[in-house]
Each structure stands twice: as C-alpha cells, then as structure tokens.
Write an enzyme that holds these catalytic residues in place. Structure first.
Site, PDB file in Angstrom:
ATOM      1  N   ASN A  25       3.379   2.934  -4.496  1.00  0.00           N
ATOM      2  CA  ASN A  25       2.844   4.289  -4.558  1.00  0.00           C
ATOM      3  C   ASN A  25       4.014   5.234  -4.273  1.00  0.00           C
ATOM      4  O   ASN A  25       4.464   5.360  -3.132  1.00  0.00           O
ATOM      5  CB  ASN A  25       1.725   4.453  -3.532  1.00  0.00           C
ATOM      6  CG  ASN A  25       1.099   5.831  -3.546  1.00  0.00           C
ATOM      7  OD1 ASN A  25       1.748   6.821  -3.829  1.00  0.00           O
ATOM      8  ND2 ASN A  25      -0.178   5.883  -3.211  1.00  0.00           N
ATOM      9  N   ASN A 110     -11.308   3.684  -3.688  1.00  0.00           N
ATOM     10  CA  ASN A 110     -11.023   2.279  -3.384  1.00  0.00           C
ATOM     11  C   ASN A 110     -12.078   1.638  -2.490  1.00  0.00           C
ATOM     12  O   ASN A 110     -11.940   0.468  -2.126  1.00  0.00           O
ATOM     13  CB  ASN A 110      -9.670   2.145  -2.686  1.00  0.00           C
ATOM     14  CG  ASN A 110      -8.526   2.676  -3.508  1.00  0.00           C
ATOM     15  OD1 ASN A 110      -7.826   3.588  -3.083  1.00  0.00           O
ATOM     16  ND2 ASN A 110      -8.327   2.135  -4.690  1.00  0.00           N
ATOM     17  N   GLU A 174      -9.517  -3.604  -5.849  1.00  0.00           N
ATOM     18  CA  GLU A 174      -9.190  -2.254  -5.389  1.00  0.00           C
ATOM     19  C   GLU A 174     -10.301  -1.258  -5.679  1.00  0.00           C
ATOM     20  O   GLU A 174     -10.095  -0.050  -5.607  1.00  0.00           O
ATOM     21  CB  GLU A 174      -7.884  -1.802  -6.032  1.00  0.00           C
ATOM     22  CG  GLU A 174      -6.703  -2.694  -5.708  1.00  0.00           C
ATOM     23  CD  GLU A 174      -6.099  -2.436  -4.336  1.00  0.00           C
ATOM     24  OE1 GLU A 174      -5.913  -1.262  -3.976  1.00  0.00           O
ATOM     25  OE2 GLU A 174      -5.818  -3.420  -3.618  1.00  0.00           O
ATOM     26  N   ARG A 214      -2.335  -4.935  -8.268  1.00  0.00           N
ATOM     27  CA  ARG A 214      -3.273  -5.124  -7.162  1.00  0.00           C
ATOM     28  C   ARG A 214      -4.641  -5.652  -7.599  1.00  0.00           C
ATOM     29  O   ARG A 214      -5.337  -6.293  -6.812  1.00  0.00           O
ATOM     30  CB  ARG A 214      -3.448  -3.800  -6.421  1.00  0.00           C
ATOM     31  CG  ARG A 214      -2.140  -3.193  -5.928  1.00  0.00           C
ATOM     32  CD  ARG A 214      -2.396  -1.950  -5.111  1.00  0.00           C
ATOM     33  NE  ARG A 214      -1.160  -1.252  -4.767  1.00  0.00           N
ATOM     34  CZ  ARG A 214      -1.101  -0.181  -3.997  1.00  0.00           C
ATOM     35  NH1 ARG A 214      -2.232   0.325  -3.505  1.00  0.00           N
ATOM     36  NH2 ARG A 214       0.044   0.407  -3.731  1.00  0.00           N
ATOM     37  N   HIS A 250      -2.788   2.116  -9.652  1.00  0.00           N
ATOM     38  CA  HIS A 250      -4.190   1.938 -10.048  1.00  0.00           C
ATOM     39  C   HIS A 250      -4.397   2.549 -11.433  1.00  0.00           C
ATOM     40  O   HIS A 250      -3.669   3.472 -11.827  1.00  0.00           O
ATOM     41  CB  HIS A 250      -5.150   2.634  -9.069  1.00  0.00           C
ATOM     42  CG  HIS A 250      -5.213   2.007  -7.723  1.00  0.00           C
ATOM     43  ND1 HIS A 250      -5.194   2.741  -6.549  1.00  0.00           N
ATOM     44  CD2 HIS A 250      -5.311   0.711  -7.338  1.00  0.00           C
ATOM     45  CE1 HIS A 250      -5.281   1.933  -5.519  1.00  0.00           C
ATOM     46  NE2 HIS A 250      -5.340   0.693  -5.969  1.00  0.00           N
ATOM     47  N   CYS A 371      -8.899  10.108  -6.344  1.00  0.00           N
ATOM     48  CA  CYS A 371      -8.824   9.146  -5.242  1.00  0.00           C
ATOM     49  C   CYS A 371      -9.833   9.470  -4.149  1.00  0.00           C
ATOM     50  O   CYS A 371     -10.322   8.579  -3.460  1.00  0.00           O
ATOM     51  CB  CYS A 371      -7.417   9.146  -4.632  1.00  0.00           C
ATOM     52  SG  CYS A 371      -6.154   8.324  -5.618  1.00  0.00           S
TER      53      CYS A 371
END
Length: 448
Positions: A25, A110, A174, A214, A250, A371
């Site tokens: 990230n 998430n 995730e 992920r 993501h 997010c």
C-alpha cells in the site's frame, strides 16, 4: 417492494495512526511515522456519512475495534496487567505494539463479503467476515467484526453470518474490497463479481513479483459456496499482477462497479475481453444491460490512479437513474485525473456528477471513500430488521460528533502508543459508543 443499497461506513477509531504497516500500500508506507489526527479523521468520515444522508441515500455506521489489542499482545508472550503488557511491548517489540494499535478496521470494505437475499439459495442476506490474514495487524480484526455485524444484523430470519475462512495463505480473504455486484435493481437477482490476485493451488495462474496478492481464487470460491450463490450468478476474474506490483493491493483501487455499470482502468484485469463478455452474458440472462467505462492508460496512468484513488470512489445510483461518483480531494489535485473526470461527466454517459470530499487522514494511510464503506443491498423488510441504532440520522450525526470531540486526541505519534492511558481512553469511548449504537457487549473488555 422497495430495495436499497446501504453504505455502512467505518467510524475511525481513537488510535488512528500512521504505522506504515501495509506492505504493498504505497500511501501507507510513504506516510509512515507522521503524526496523525484521530479526531480530524473521525470527523472527516462522519461528514461524508452526513452528506450522503442529506442527499437521500440510506447511510449506516460500523463501529471501530478496541485498540490496542491487549489480548493479541498477551498471546505473543507479554504478561502482567494491561498497562504492563503495553509497557513491555513498547520496550521489547515496538512494531508489535504499533500493529496492535492499528485503526485499520476503519476501512470496512475489508470487513466482510456480503451477498443480498436475491442472490442466495436460502433467500437471506449472507455475511462472511474476512480473515485478512496477509497482514498481522488486520488478521486480529475478524472476531470483533463478526460480533459487531451480528449485533447490527441480528434477525436470523433475514441474515446469515459465517465465520472467517481458515487463516492460512491459501484462503487469503480481503472482503468486499475484491467483490462487487451488478444488477438491474438492488432487490433483483444479480451477478456477483469476485476478483482475485492469485490461485493458491494452480501454478498456471501468474502472480505478482514485488507485492503480495492478498485475495486468492480459492477464498473467493469458498465465500460463493458459503453464500449459496449459483454458477449463473457469479463471475471470477484475476487482477492483473502487474498493477498489484504498482501498488494496486485490492481491486477497489483499480475498478468500481454499481448497478449495471463497471468503471475500470484498462490494465485492471487479466483477459479483460473475456471478463467483460462473461459479465455481459450473465447479466443479460438476468434481464440487466451491462455496460463498462474503461479508462485508457494514456489518459490516466496506473500511478496516477493509485496516487489519486480515482477508482477507490463510491459509485451511487440516484433516483433518476443517473450515477454520482464520490472521489477524494486528491483526484482534483491531480491534473490528469481531474481532466479525465471533467470529460467523463460532460460525455452524456451514466456518470452525471462528481463530488469531492476531503478524506486526507484516511488517504494518507491508504484508504479512500470506497475503503470506508461496506455496501449491503437490502429489501424494505430487511432494512426494517437492521438494528436501528446504526442507521445515520441528523440526531445520530450530532451525537457521534460530540462523542468524537469528547474522546479523541487531535494528535497521535508512535511514541504515544506506549501510553497505557490511551487504552483507557479507547475503552471509555467504545463503552459509550455501544450504548449510542445499541450494540450491546461486542468488545473483549465488555465480555471478559
């Protein structure tokens, strides 16, 4: 019967800090060790929630986690009173203390994967908490996440809850950051789109070389089985490994979907033509008219998309059928991205307006508007069964604003995490919050 897509935004926790914990990230790592402002972060998030409520969208709130996570530190060998545990961790293993203080649960995209009742075999809304096992500081979230979601969506007639998948690399999950849903209307059967970074068991799938992928295919398939989804109602697609290596950790950093529309970057997926064709065919079979907006790399480079979080935006359907795009201030600050957005709204296409929000505190830690929210499509009867304490109202907004101003610090540095008083402040605030949101006992300190 009416149906709604409700955005449940994560309330930023009192220990919001820039620990630089998330490898892959870019924003999280580049802002590591800076002083954060938990109060400002929480207020910025609340302002976004209120703005959407004022625009007529149904808006909810998802509570933060107890931090520092003393139980996690105890499991790693630190003993004594809570204060002694914190002091020993600070002296002997500061990175573990920083991880146990992470406020990353604010990014509730998430938190879980959610399938609406129109898609599931038993006609209930299904939730699977994400194991987030790729990062230690996030892997400790799902037990509390499950309790909070259970308190919000408690009626078993309408809601089904599943435990997180096994916490091993092969089932890295995730949550909704790698999942979206397309449909003609929120109450009708749709097509759920699962995007994965790698396959755990099939070596024929390419994988990124620099940063971890992920989400696994096997995790996405397991969630689809748990939720009772039909083959006709799912599409699995692999994220382009090259963009993962450029900081797209993501799928929601490179694509966003809503209704019948997918808004994505040219380099978002492997085998893009095949993915779009499958989505089109399956949605057409359900009476929906799928469309996509592809952003060319020569107009917006992947680097610009990552730095501005253009695709980590909220794509919302208005009553007149048009769509609203909620973007962070960083999009306006990037000339190439802002020029593209101006051309997008002027094109006469489905996205008719762009609204900009200041979410700097979240953005500096690697999370934009998308997010901060978990989308839950609900029919009218299901919405009536949701715990009413978590649905945003003008009165709740005022109460939460006062709560934040009372309990949150306006500056937090890594050295402050070693202060045992921070744990007491957090517990006092969360105890009051559970009463405000009518959640009952959901935190370890309330249960043990």
């Amino acid at each position: 019967m009416k149906s709604f897509e409700v955005n449940f935004d994560g309330l930023v926790g009192p220990t919001h800090n820039y620990g630089g914990l998330s490898f892959g990230n870019v924003a999280s790592q580049s802002n590591s060790q800076q002083a954060s402002n938990p109060r400002e972060a929480a207020l910025q998030g609340l302002e976004k929630m209120k703005a959407l409520m004022d625009m007529g969208f149904v808006q909810g709130v998802l509570a933060p986690q107890e931090r520092p996570d003393v139980a996690a530190l105890r499991s790693l060998g630190f003993g004594g009173t809570d204060a002694q545990v914190i002091e020993k961790a600070a002296k002997e293993a500061m990175p573990l203390l920083v991880a146990s203080c992470s406020a990353s649960s604010m990014w509730v995209a998430n938190a879980a994967t959610v399938s609406p009742s129109a898609d599931t075999a038993d006609g209930r809304v299904h939730f699977t908490a994400a194991n987030l096992n790729c990062k230690f500081h996030r892997s400790i979230e799902h037990p509390t996440t499950s309790r909070v979601l259970g308190a919000m969506f408690a009626d078993p007639e309408h809601f089904a809850h599943h435990a997180a998948l096994p916490a091993v690399a092969q089932f890295g999950d995730e949550g909704a950051a790698n999942h979206t849903r397309f449909c003609r209307s929120y109450g009708e059967a749709g097509v759920e789109f699962f995007v994965y970074g790698r396959s755990a068991f099939d070596r024929r799938y390419p994988a990124p070389q620099k940063y971890p992928a992920r989400q696994t295919l096997e995790a996405s398939q397991a969630v689809a089985r748990l939720h009772g989804l039909s083959d006709a109602g799912v599409v699995f697609a692999q994220q382009n490994p090259a963009v993962i290596d450029q900081g797209v950790f993501h799928n929601d950093v490179i694509a966003v979907g809503n209704g019948e529309l997918l808004f994505h970057h040219q380099d978002a997926f492997l085998n893009t033509e095949h993915v779009l064709a499958e989505l089109h065919g399956k949605l057409q079979a359900r009476g929906a008219a799928f469309q996509s907006i592809c952003v060319p790399r020569d107009q917006v480079a992947v680097e610009d998309a990552v730095r501005s979080y253009l695709f980590n935006s909220q794509l919302l359907s208005r009553a007149d059928g048009s769509m609203l795009l909620i973007v962070p201030e960083e999009c306006r600050s990037n000339p190439r991205v802002w020029q593209y957005l101006q051309s997008l709204t002027a094109s006469g296409g489905p996205v008719s307006e762009v609204k900009v929000f200041d979410l700097k505190q979240s953005m500096q830690n690697g999370g934009g508007p998308a997010c901060l929210r978990l989308r839950v499509a609900l029919k009218e009867t299901e919405l009536a069964a949701v715990n009413p304490g978590v649905i945003m109202t003008p009165a709740l907004y005022g109460t939460l604003t006062r709560w934040v101003n009372t309990h949150y610090r306006d500056a937090l540095r890594e050295s402050d995490l070693a202060d045992p008083q921070l744990l007491l402040e957090c517990r006092t605030a969360l105890d009051e919050l559970t009463q405000i949101l009518k959640l009952g006992a959901v935190y370890p300190f309330q249960i043990n």
